[in-house]
Design an enzyme around this catalytic site. Structure first.
Site, PDB file in Angstrom:
ATOM      1  N   SER A 179       0.740  -0.753  -0.093  1.00  0.00           N
ATOM      2  CA  SER A 179       0.061  -0.021   0.024  1.00  0.00           C
ATOM      3  C   SER A 179       1.210   1.525   0.180  1.00  0.00           C
ATOM      4  CB  SER A 179      -1.375   0.458   1.147  1.00  0.00           C
ATOM      5  OG  SER A 179      -1.971   0.970   1.065  1.00  0.00           O
ATOM      6  N   ASP A 205      -1.221   0.979  -4.689  1.00  0.00           N
ATOM      7  CA  ASP A 205      -2.079   0.168  -4.977  1.00  0.00           C
ATOM      8  C   ASP A 205      -3.223   1.121  -5.372  1.00  0.00           C
ATOM      9  OD1 ASP A 205      -2.470   0.596  -2.167  1.00  0.00           O
ATOM     10  OD2 ASP A 205      -3.524  -1.309  -2.109  1.00  0.00           O
TER      11      ASP A 205
END
Length: 563
Positions: free
Chosen positions: A145, A304
């Site tokens: 992330s 992401d």
């Protein structure tokens, strides 16, 4: 075993020439480094794994990823579900992401479980969408992330498209813990798995389907929008670049600019360092471009592309960041108003927010007759409530949390930075058509619902010592049960460690101080830090700002006094 003993065990079991063994030999004698790498096994926590890429039990590497994958394969095989349904595998731009994704596919194939593998990086929301679109059992995304470049992660999803939780998460963890890091995981060479149909390479069809879904969330057509509104976007070198550009081009935005230095994949994150759009430093190049082209709105997504943040050009001629509470509140109001005007706002609409998210979005939602529910932090919890709400007759409307995450549609059961970027751009175009700015729109909401103010901050404490101090901080507050913070009386303390009402157990403390003022504290589930959330509301913006700062200073002094 002690960290040193585990270190020696790894050296003994790794073969000569293995890069992991060579790396471990290079730290021989470094007791602190060995302890940090081996004092625990990498935690299968918030829907999977996340950690620094390196050799060790507390790191992301082929051994820790392999063990987790074999454990998940064992769980799927024991679930009684049709393994032919398979799972979807995606990955982002980080070091080892493609390598780890192919390892996952090879191990699943070795266990006779089909995988649908994306050929290049894709955003997390597309993975969530693809799981349900393809009717799969599960999904895995190799991504850390918004963490720094040294990290990678392993997000796990179930058939409902949401990150795993509850019995599924516990069951997978149980199967993983039955294995050692040096068991012979069942693997099939990737090329053989493709030839045998156990790995299916996904094509453009699923991309198109996801983008069509995103565009279906539009609230106004071009006649109601000024699509010449100037917008700058940065994907921070991640997976949002192609889908966001595609959607905005197809929606007719003509004055859209992408930060060229951050347009393409870069695992080093050379121009940003910490690729978290929640951190204003991530907007440095977007601001530079914004001043050049005269942009009103800056948009950023993380690597992401599940998180999205914005900055707005204000009267002082500078860009100012909007936090997740502000952005969420605006999108809630914009969507509720748009659906109501079209007569499409469901009678039993449901909004889900986290327990540490501010109350402005709640006030707006309830004004439109939307039912508000709470969940623990994280979209495995927020979107995890969708099935139960649907069974009770509710129609999912929106989900969000303070850390710049929103899930604006039902088909993606996670944060969706791509869809949110489109909605923010549309909102900006709608505002311009109305003769106002996005900042002006937010001010109108403040005048109507109150001036909500918030401070969110973290104390970063790394390693074993840091983790122990975080535990001591939480223990001190639980032990003392303070009844006042300075002049502010504590009206209610909610400790979620044993669960509260319909909220499961979590290491969170919340203190309500009256007049819409409260704060909460919790250790992060994905990073080495403890997080604090301070909130208040008033009809006077200066009063709100003063009050929330006072609360923050009082609590912060008390926290820092804990050794």
């Amino acid at each position: 075993m002690t960290p040193q003993e585990t270190y020696e065990y790894w050296l003994k079991n790794l073969k000569e020439g293995d890069p992991l063994k060579e790396e471990l030999l290079s730290i021989r004698g470094n007791e602190k480094e060995i302890a940090d790498r081996f004092y625990q096994e990498i935690v299968f926590g918030t829907a999977g794994l996340r950690g620094i890429c390196a050799a060790g039990t507390n790191r992301m590497n082929v051994r820790t990823v392999g063990r987790a994958t074999q454990g998940i394969a064992n769980y799927i095989l024991k679930s009684g579900l049709d393994k032919g349904r398979g799972l979807v595998i995606a990955y982002d731009c980080r070091y080892h992401s493609k390598e780890f994704s192919e390892l996952v596919a090879s191990i699943m194939a070795g266990n006779g479980i089909r995988s649908y593998l994306f050929p290049s990086m894709r955003p997390t929301p597309e993975l969530s969408y693809a799981i349900r679109r393809l009717g799969c059992i599960s999904g895995i995304n190799m991504t850390a992330s918004h963490n720094p470049k040294e990290y990678n992660g392993y997000k796990v999803y179930w058939a409902d498209g949401a990150q795993i939780s509850g019995k599924v998460s516990d069951g997978m963890l149980e199967e993983i813990q039955k294995l050692t890091f040096f068991d012979d995981f069942k693997k099939m060479p990737l090329r053989e798995a493709i030839d045998r149909g156990l790995v299916v390479m996904l094509g453009e069809d699923i991309d198109r389907s996801y983008l069509d879904y995103v565009e279906s969330m539009k609230l106004h057509d071009s006649d109601d929008l000024d699509t010449d509104v100037c917008i700058v976007y940065t994907p921070l070198n991640g997976a949002g670049s192609i889908p966001v550009r595609t959607v905005l081009a197809e929606r007719g935005f003509t004055n859209f600019h992408i930060v060229p230095e951050q347009e393409n994949p870069d695992p080093e994150f050379t121009t940003v360092g910490y690729p978290n759009p929640e951190d204003p430093k991530g907007f440095e190049l977007a601001e530079k471009l914004g001043y050049q082209v005269g942009a009103e709105v800056l948009i950023a997504t993380d690597p992401d592309s599940d998180r999205m943040a914005i900055e707005l050009l204000e009267k002082d001629g500078k860009y100012h960041p909007m936090n997740g509470n502000q952005t969420g509140a605006m999108l809630i109001a914009y969507k509720a108003q748009g659906l109501k005007e079209q007569g499409k706002l469901p009678e039993q609409a449901a909004l889900v927010k986290s327990i540490v998210t501010g109350d402005m979005g709640k006030a707006i939602a309830e004004d439109y007759g939307i039912h508000v529910f709470e969940a623990l932090t994280g979209f495995k919890n927020i979107c995890g409530r969708i099935p139960e709400l649907e069974k009770k007759g509710y129609t999912y409307f929106f989900g969000y949390e303070e850390s710049i995450g929103c899930a604006p549609g039902e088909a993606v059961r996670d944060k969706d930075g791509v869809a949110c970027a489109m909605l923010v751009a549309e909102m900006a175009a709608w505002c311009k058509k109305q003769g106002i700015t996005v900042r002006g729109y937010l001010e109108s909401l403040y005048r109507k619902y109150g001036y909500y103010r918030e401070i969110e901050e973290s104390i970063v404490l790394k390693g074993m010592e840091g983790a122990a101090r975080i535990q001591r901080m939480m223990a001190a507050f639980r032990r003392e049960k303070p009844q006042t913070f300075g002049k502010y009386k504590v009206y209610k303390i909610t400790d979620y460690k044993d669960g509260y009402e319909d909220i499961p157990s979590s290491n969170v403390l919340k203190y309500e101080l009256g007049d819409g003022t409260w704060f909460a504290m919790r250790p992060s589930g994905t990073e080495p830090k403890i997080k604090f959330y301070y909130y208040t509301v008033s009809s006077d913006p200066k009063e709100s700002e003063q009050r929330v700062q006072e609360i923050r200073d009082i609590v912060y002094a008390k926290v820092n006094a804990v050794e």
